[in-house]
Scaffold this active site. Structure first.
Site, PDB file in Angstrom:
ATOM      1  N   LYS A   1       0.905   4.629   6.683  1.00 31.72           N
ATOM      2  CA  LYS A   1       0.305   5.445   5.739  1.00 31.72           C
ATOM      3  C   LYS A   1       0.836   6.783   5.638  1.00 31.72           C
ATOM      4  CE  LYS A   1      -2.841   2.042   4.936  1.00 31.72           C
ATOM      5  NZ  LYS A   1      -2.691   1.310   3.895  1.00 31.72           N
TER       6      LYS A   1
ATOM      7  N   SER B   1       0.611  -1.361   0.117  1.00 33.61           N
ATOM      8  CA  SER B   1       0.024   0.033  -0.001  1.00 33.61           C
ATOM      9  C   SER B   1       1.001   1.282  -0.090  1.00 33.61           C
ATOM     10  CB  SER B   1      -0.909  -0.161   1.325  1.00 33.61           C
ATOM     11  OG  SER B   1      -0.083   0.008   2.409  1.00 33.61           O
TER      12      SER B   1
END
Length: 269
Positions: A166, A93
């Protein structure tokens, strides 16, 4: 007529005539009880006995090795608690900034010194609930116990592995929106040079405008088309935003593997 006879051995033994005004030197002192040579020997012996009395006896290896191991574990625990902790990247990701299997060093000192997450910083945070599936458990009691200890002191990534990484897009009070291929924060377009090649800012998922709650951050992955981030959890707690209290710290570096070492700065810039 007088004749000078050669010096005989008996005459040599008598030695040269003494020089006026010169007394016997230290080398002339006989080595007899109570003399200077014996005094020097006694002084050396006294110092040797003193050194033996004050010197520490070496500890046996079965005490030395466990003691060194204990000190090492304490130091590792202090580093993990106050300085840096290592986490493993489990998914793609955050590619290509962070790759699957990378070990990243997270700066845990920054939050202790007043740091707050800011847009653009990659951060590690604890799952706020429902972001990750249940983690598998180790059925081997020995390896399970060993990994628990090593994880506790920070020598390996956290055992429960319910942490994510993230990039911060917006912070509390800011409004974030994505439409078409453009991401905006407070109405201003966000330049994202870190995006995975082939991705745009929205990756086919328009949303917003969303106002980030106070004390939260809005996070998204760099591989926007392969990241289940704040965009996908808008029906969860915080409307998809992550509590700042769940943030462990900024990612400062990739520490493993050697061919992907990288430094993002003290606060992930």
């Amino acid at each position: 007529m007088a004749v000078n006879l050669p010096e005989t051995p008996s005459d040599a033994g008598s030695g040269p005539a003494p020089v006026a005004g010169r007394g016997p030197g230290p080398s002339d002192a006989p080595d007899v009880p109570g003399g200077r040579a014996e005094a020097r020997r006694r002084a050396r012996g006294s110092r040797g006995r003193k050194d033996r009395r004050t010197g520490r006896r070496p500890r046996p290896w079965w005490i030395e090795i466990p003691a060194m191991a204990a000190v090492g574990l304490v130091v590792a625990l202090l580093i993990k608690t106050c300085l840096f902790q290592v986490f493993t990247i489990p998914s793609g990701s955050m590619e290509n900034t962070l790759r699957i299997g990378d070990r990243v060093g997270v700066n845990k000192l920054a939050p202790l010194t007043g740091w707050k997450p800011e847009p653009g910083q990659p951060v590690v945070f604890k799952d706020p609930g429902g972001w990750l599936p249940p983690q598998p458990t180790d059925s081997n009691p020995f390896t399970n116990a060993a990994s628990s200890v090593l994880s506790f002191v920070g020598l390996v990534p956290p055992k429960d592995d319910n942490y994510l990484v993230k990039r911060v897009i917006a912070t509390g009070g800011q409004t974030v929106q994505c439409a078409g291929t453009t991401l905006t924060v407070d109405g201003k377009k966000v330049d994202e040079p870190y995006l995975h090649p082939g991705d745009d800012s929205c990756a086919g998922l328009d949303f917003g405008p969303v106002t980030v709650p106070s004390g939260h951050v809005w996070v998204e992955g760099d591989h926007r088309s392969d990241s289940a981030d704040s965009r996908y959890h808008q029906r969860g707690p915080g409307g998809g935003a992550v509590p700042v209290g769940n943030v462990v710290g900024p990612v400062s570096a990739v520490v493993w593997p050697l061919n992907h070492l990288d430094w993002f700065g003290w606060v992930g810039r």
